[in-house]
Enzyme design. Structure first.
Site, PDB file in Angstrom:
ATOM      1  N   ASP A 121     -62.696 -47.991 -13.976  1.00 28.97           N
ATOM      2  CA  ASP A 121     -63.670 -48.157 -12.775  1.00 28.97           C
ATOM      3  C   ASP A 121     -64.625 -48.424 -13.213  1.00 28.97           C
ATOM      4  O   ASP A 121     -65.242 -47.534 -14.191  1.00 28.97           O
ATOM      5  CB  ASP A 121     -63.397 -46.922 -11.644  1.00 28.97           C
ATOM      6  CG  ASP A 121     -61.760 -46.158 -11.016  1.00 28.97           C
ATOM      7  OD1 ASP A 121     -61.494 -47.100 -10.803  1.00 28.97           O
ATOM      8  OD2 ASP A 121     -62.144 -44.669 -10.567  1.00 28.97           O
ATOM      9  N   HIS A 161     -56.011 -46.496 -15.350  1.00 30.62           N
ATOM     10  CA  HIS A 161     -55.163 -45.676 -14.190  1.00 30.62           C
ATOM     11  C   HIS A 161     -54.727 -46.809 -13.471  1.00 30.62           C
ATOM     12  O   HIS A 161     -55.060 -47.911 -12.580  1.00 30.62           O
ATOM     13  CB  HIS A 161     -55.848 -44.335 -13.960  1.00 30.62           C
ATOM     14  CG  HIS A 161     -57.093 -44.914 -12.700  1.00 30.62           C
ATOM     15  ND1 HIS A 161     -58.152 -45.099 -13.489  1.00 30.62           N
ATOM     16  CD2 HIS A 161     -57.336 -44.407 -11.315  1.00 30.62           C
ATOM     17  CE1 HIS A 161     -59.123 -45.442 -12.902  1.00 30.62           C
ATOM     18  NE2 HIS A 161     -58.682 -45.511 -11.292  1.00 30.62           N
ATOM     19  N   ARG A 209     -51.341 -44.304   3.798  1.00 24.73           N
ATOM     20  CA  ARG A 209     -52.252 -43.817   2.791  1.00 24.73           C
ATOM     21  C   ARG A 209     -53.532 -44.019   2.856  1.00 24.73           C
ATOM     22  O   ARG A 209     -54.096 -45.085   2.917  1.00 24.73           O
ATOM     23  CB  ARG A 209     -51.281 -43.769   1.797  1.00 24.73           C
ATOM     24  CG  ARG A 209     -52.118 -43.031   0.791  1.00 24.73           C
ATOM     25  CD  ARG A 209     -51.650 -42.598  -0.667  1.00 24.73           C
ATOM     26  NE  ARG A 209     -51.819 -42.024  -1.451  1.00 24.73           N
ATOM     27  CZ  ARG A 209     -52.300 -42.030  -3.140  1.00 24.73           C
ATOM     28  NH1 ARG A 209     -51.690 -43.443  -3.072  1.00 24.73           N
ATOM     29  NH2 ARG A 209     -53.203 -41.738  -3.635  1.00 24.73           N
ATOM     30  N   HIS A 240     -56.477 -50.123 -13.650  1.00 21.71           N
ATOM     31  CA  HIS A 240     -57.973 -50.990 -13.575  1.00 21.71           C
ATOM     32  C   HIS A 240     -58.607 -49.587 -14.225  1.00 21.71           C
ATOM     33  O   HIS A 240     -58.323 -49.003 -14.792  1.00 21.71           O
ATOM     34  CB  HIS A 240     -58.016 -50.824 -12.652  1.00 21.71           C
ATOM     35  CG  HIS A 240     -58.162 -50.406 -11.058  1.00 21.71           C
ATOM     36  ND1 HIS A 240     -56.583 -49.368 -10.819  1.00 21.71           N
ATOM     37  CD2 HIS A 240     -59.034 -49.421 -11.238  1.00 21.71           C
ATOM     38  CE1 HIS A 240     -57.175 -48.418 -10.104  1.00 21.71           C
ATOM     39  NE2 HIS A 240     -58.302 -47.727 -10.348  1.00 21.71           N
TER      40      HIS A 240
END
Ligand SMILES: *[C@@H]1O[C@H](CO)[C@@H](O)[C@H](O)[C@H]1NC(C)=O
Ligand SMILES: *[C@@H]1O[C@H](CO)[C@@H](O)[C@H](O)[C@H]1NC(C)=O
Ligand SMILES: *[C@@H]1O[C@H](CO)[C@@H](O)[C@H](O)[C@H]1NC(C)=O
Ligand SMILES: *[C@@H]1O[C@H](CO)[C@@H](O)[C@H](O)[C@H]1NC(C)=O
Ligand SMILES: *[C@@H]1O[C@H](CO)[C@@H](O)[C@H](O)[C@H]1NC(C)=O
Length: 732
Positions: free
Chosen positions: A663, A713, A723, A661
């Protein structure tokens, strides 16, 4: 008339010349001078007097040592007759006719110069007895008219200081039959105003303060004068340099102030020069012989960084088996922190006593009790009183203070970047804060030393011997009108005990407890505005500053920067705060929390504004991220306006990854909040255009990369564990 004045000036000038030239041969030798003073107790003021006398080699004889003082307290009533009785008795045995007697008070007196100058000025006065002068008449105002007029200066005598030949002084006191509580001042005044006696004894008054400076009624006339490595008090009204400085009546604090400098205790050239033999070095002692100290810890309001306080306490350089802890934990918010500290480390200390909130003890009562824990314990040598908002950065503070060997001494601490400190340099007439002339210089470190001051708070060391002598009153901190600290300092001052502040080292600072909210799990995270320095120490990575200075930013992929930003604690607190809040989004496309209500690339997350952390986060970005962007993208300045700040949770059975995607940002900050292989497996980030991955994120490190176009990314799958990352989409 005019001519006459001129003439008389000329005559005076000639006389001065005469005395300077001719007087040298007939100079009274210094051995002829004997200083007599009455001191029934060895007060701090008396010790200061002796030090100044020793500095100039005066020969001092102390009268009345160890006797009970019956001369009244001077503040409320006349008195002092006991001093005349003692003087009279002492003089009876003395024979040497040409001896010169200097009779002075000592609790509030310092010498500003030596015997030579004093004797010279005495001779220049051309009388057999010279009294110190006062501008105010007491104790009997009706006697005013009987005093001879003087051309210039003070008309009235001060019984607290006079000098004269032995036979004349003997004669002066020969008729004394008064009681110990009769007024010495009145006795001498009556002799002085009797013209016959004045003449036969040959008495004059030091009208212009050439020998003696009484400070009462003269505070505006006296200033410190620094010259050629020396310091004197100068009377600016008469332009004189008095030899004996007397803080008579209500001017005790002023003599304390002057005594910080005179005689040459502090000068611009030498700085502070303590008397070495007054110190108490610990270096010669084995640790098992160190003085026993009760550390009184007072937690009396919700306060940030209490855990950090206890971490520092543990690091204090002092054998713990010589320490006893008294903890007043009045505030419910901090019970857990106290309990956890004591559970882990309490047994290291010789003794621990805790007063918890359930005992409902107020601050003053707790302080009284804490001090009594030392007073009552014959092994205890000191109380070290330490309020929870004190940030004692200097691990050697306790040792340094003990070595000063003073009755009460505080390390100077200040509020970062402010003139606010834990001491007052002066008191107002009402007993509240007033600024001394040297306050700013002391706080800002332009004058460095150990300073006698009228008020300390928050952190200070008190000798147990003082608690068992002058300060035996159990209720030192209790007052109907004053707060505990003011009541304590008032008690100390009224007992004539000195308190000092030491600014010779950097000791630390004091936290602001204003605006401390207690509604969160980790309330300290919200302290970035109120206590920025402490926030940074707690939450910013220890290598951040060095990274900035030495440009140690790593570039794992093209135009992707990687640098340490958060401490371990910061990561843990952010994660725990989010889990404590618990309202993780479902990861669907519909998201009512954002504008438009539709999220292209949904994650399981919590937005910073959901925990009211938006303002603080923005401040963090401005203070710590913007400088990095400015360094890495020269010419690009960001206001860090951020449409979105959030913490993402990746979990194999929830949302393990994020598909490729862009940002919605100019650049993106992505901070790893936990550790690969410890907290989770897998994870990381891949930039598709460069086929470049950061597969081993480091806890507390941030990735910074452009949001669109070049930096398409994806979030790599987390295969086990959980995480967490904190993400900000930053626009200009
Ligand atoms: C005081 O006396 C000592 C020796 O007796 C001498 O060394 C010192 O210089 C004297 N100090 C002053 C200020 O006169
Ligand atoms: C002491 O008393 C005697 C006798 O009354 C008197 O003559 C003398 O003046 C007095 N001296 C002083 C200094 O008061
Ligand atoms: C002085 O002390 C006596 C008792 O010795 C007492 O009667 C008298 O009132 C006291 N005078 C003053 C002024 O305090
Ligand atoms: C005081 O004594 C000096 C000599 O020491 C003398 O010159 C002077 O006149 C005397 N003053 C009075 C008031 O007797
Ligand atoms: C900071 O840098 C030093 C030296 O490179 C390193 O030893 C230390 O572990 C670093 N601190 C942290 C918290 O990573």
């Amino acid at each position: 008339m005019r001519q006459w004045t001129f003439l008389s000036f000329a005559v005076i000038f000639l006389c001065e010349l005469f005395s300077l030239t001719n007087g040298a041969e007939q100079r009274i030798p210094e051995e002829k001078l004997l200083v007599l003073t009455v001191a029934t107790k060895e007060t701090d003021g008396f010790r200061r007097f002796l030090r100044s006398a020793k500095h100039f080699n005066y020969t001092v004889k102390v009268l009345g040592r160890g006797q009970k003082w019956k001369g009244g307290d001077y503040m409320t009533s006349p008195g002092g007759g006991q001093k005349v009785s003692l003087l009279k008795a002492a003089l009876e045995g003395m024979k040497t006719k040409d001896k010169i007697i200097l009779f002075i008070d000592s609790y509030d007196v310092v010498f500003a110069s030596g015997p030579k100058e004093l004797l010279k000025k005495f001779q220049q006065a051309r009388h057999k007895v010279v009294f110190s002068s006062e501008s105010l008449i007491w104790p009997d105002r009706h006697l005013e008219d009987k005093h001879p007029h003087v051309r210039e200066g003070n008309r009235f005598i001060g019984a607290g200081g006079f000098i004269g030949f032995l036979p004349n002084i003997k004669e002066m006191v020969s008729n004394w039959t008064g009681k110990d509580n009769d007024s010495d001042q009145l006795f001498f005044t009556k002799i002085y105003i009797d013209p016959a006696k004045r003449k036969s004894i040959n008495i004059t008054v030091d009208t212009k303060c050439r020998l003696f400076q009484n400070l009462h009624g003269a505070l505006d006339e006296v200033v410190l004068k620094f010259e050629d490595g020396r310091v004197r008090a100068r009377n600016v009204l008469y332009d004189t340099l008095p030899v004996v400085i007397h803080g008579n009546g209500p001017t005790k604090l002023q003599i304390n102030y002057l005594g910080n400098y005179i005689p040459n205790t502090w000068t611009f050239e030498t700085g502070y020069t303590p008397c070495q033999e007054d110190l108490r070095p610990l270096t010669a002692l084995k640790e098992s012989e160190y003085p026993v100290v009760v550390i009184g810890i007072f937690i009396q309001q919700p306060t940030p960084f209490v855990s950090v306080f206890f971490e520092r306490l543990l690091k204090l350089q002092y054998p713990k088996d010589r320490l006893k802890l008294f903890i007043h934990s009045q505030d419910v918010h901090h019970v857990a922190q106290v309990t956890s500290f004591l559970k882990d480390h309490g047994r290291l200390y010789q003794e621990v006593k805790v007063i918890g909130p359930q005992e409902e003890m107020d601050g003053a009562a707790a302080r009284n009790l804490g001090f009594d824990m030392c007073r009552q314990d014959k092994d205890c040598d000191y109380v070290f009183s330490l309020d929870i908002e004190v940030v004692l950065k200097n691990d050697n503070a306790l040792k340094i203070l003990i070595e000063q060997n003073l009755p009460i001494v505080a390390p100077m601490i200040t509020r970062a970047g402010r003139l606010w400190s834990n001491f007052w340099g002066a008191l107002s007439a009402e007993g509240y804060y007033a600024r001394s002339e040297d306050y700013v210089d002391i706080v800002q470190g332009r004058r460095v030393g150990v300073w006698n001051i009228p008020y300390v708070a928050n952190v200070y060391l008190v000798k147990a011997s003082v608690l068992r002598s002058e300060l035996t009153d159990y209720e030192l901190f209790t007052s109907q009108i004053l707060d505990a600290d003011m009541a304590f300092c008032h008690s100390i001052r009224s007992k004539g005990v000195f308190m000092f502040v030491n600014n010779m080292h950097t000791f630390g600072r004091i936290l602001s407890t204003d605006n401390y909210q207690t509604g969160h799990l980790h309330n300290d995270l919200w302290q970035i505005f109120e206590n920025p320095m402490d926030w940074q120490e707690r939450y910013i990575h220890e290598n951040y500053t060095r990274m900035m200075k030495e440009k140690l930013v790593e570039t794992p992929c093209p135009d992707v920067y990687w640098f340490p930003i958060f401490s371990d604690v910061a990561c843990n607190h952010v994660v725990e705060e989010m889990e404590h809040f618990g309202k993780w989004s479902g990861g669907g496309n519909v998201d009512t929390r954002i504008q438009g209500g539709y999220e292209n690339v949904p994650t399981v997350d919590i937005h910073m504004n959901q925990i009211n952390f938006e303002k603080e986060w923005h401040k963090f970005l401005l203070e710590f991220i913007a400088p990095v962007t400015e360094k890495m993208y020269p010419g690009y300045y960001t206001k860090c306006s951020t449409p979105l700040n959030f913490v993402v949770r990746y979990k194999p059975d929830e949302q393990p990854l994020l598909l490729p995607h862009h940002d919605a940002s100019t650049f993106t900050i992505n901070i790893a909040l936990n550790s690969k292989d410890v907290d989770y497996q897998g994870g990381g980030c891949r930039f598709l255009r460069y086929d470049c991955s950061i597969s081993a994120p480091r806890k507390g490190w941030a990735l910074m990369h452009p949001g669109r176009l070049t930096h398409y990314h994806e979030g790599l799958p987390t295969t086990a564990g959980v995480r967490y990352i904190a993400v900000s989409f930053v626009d200009p």
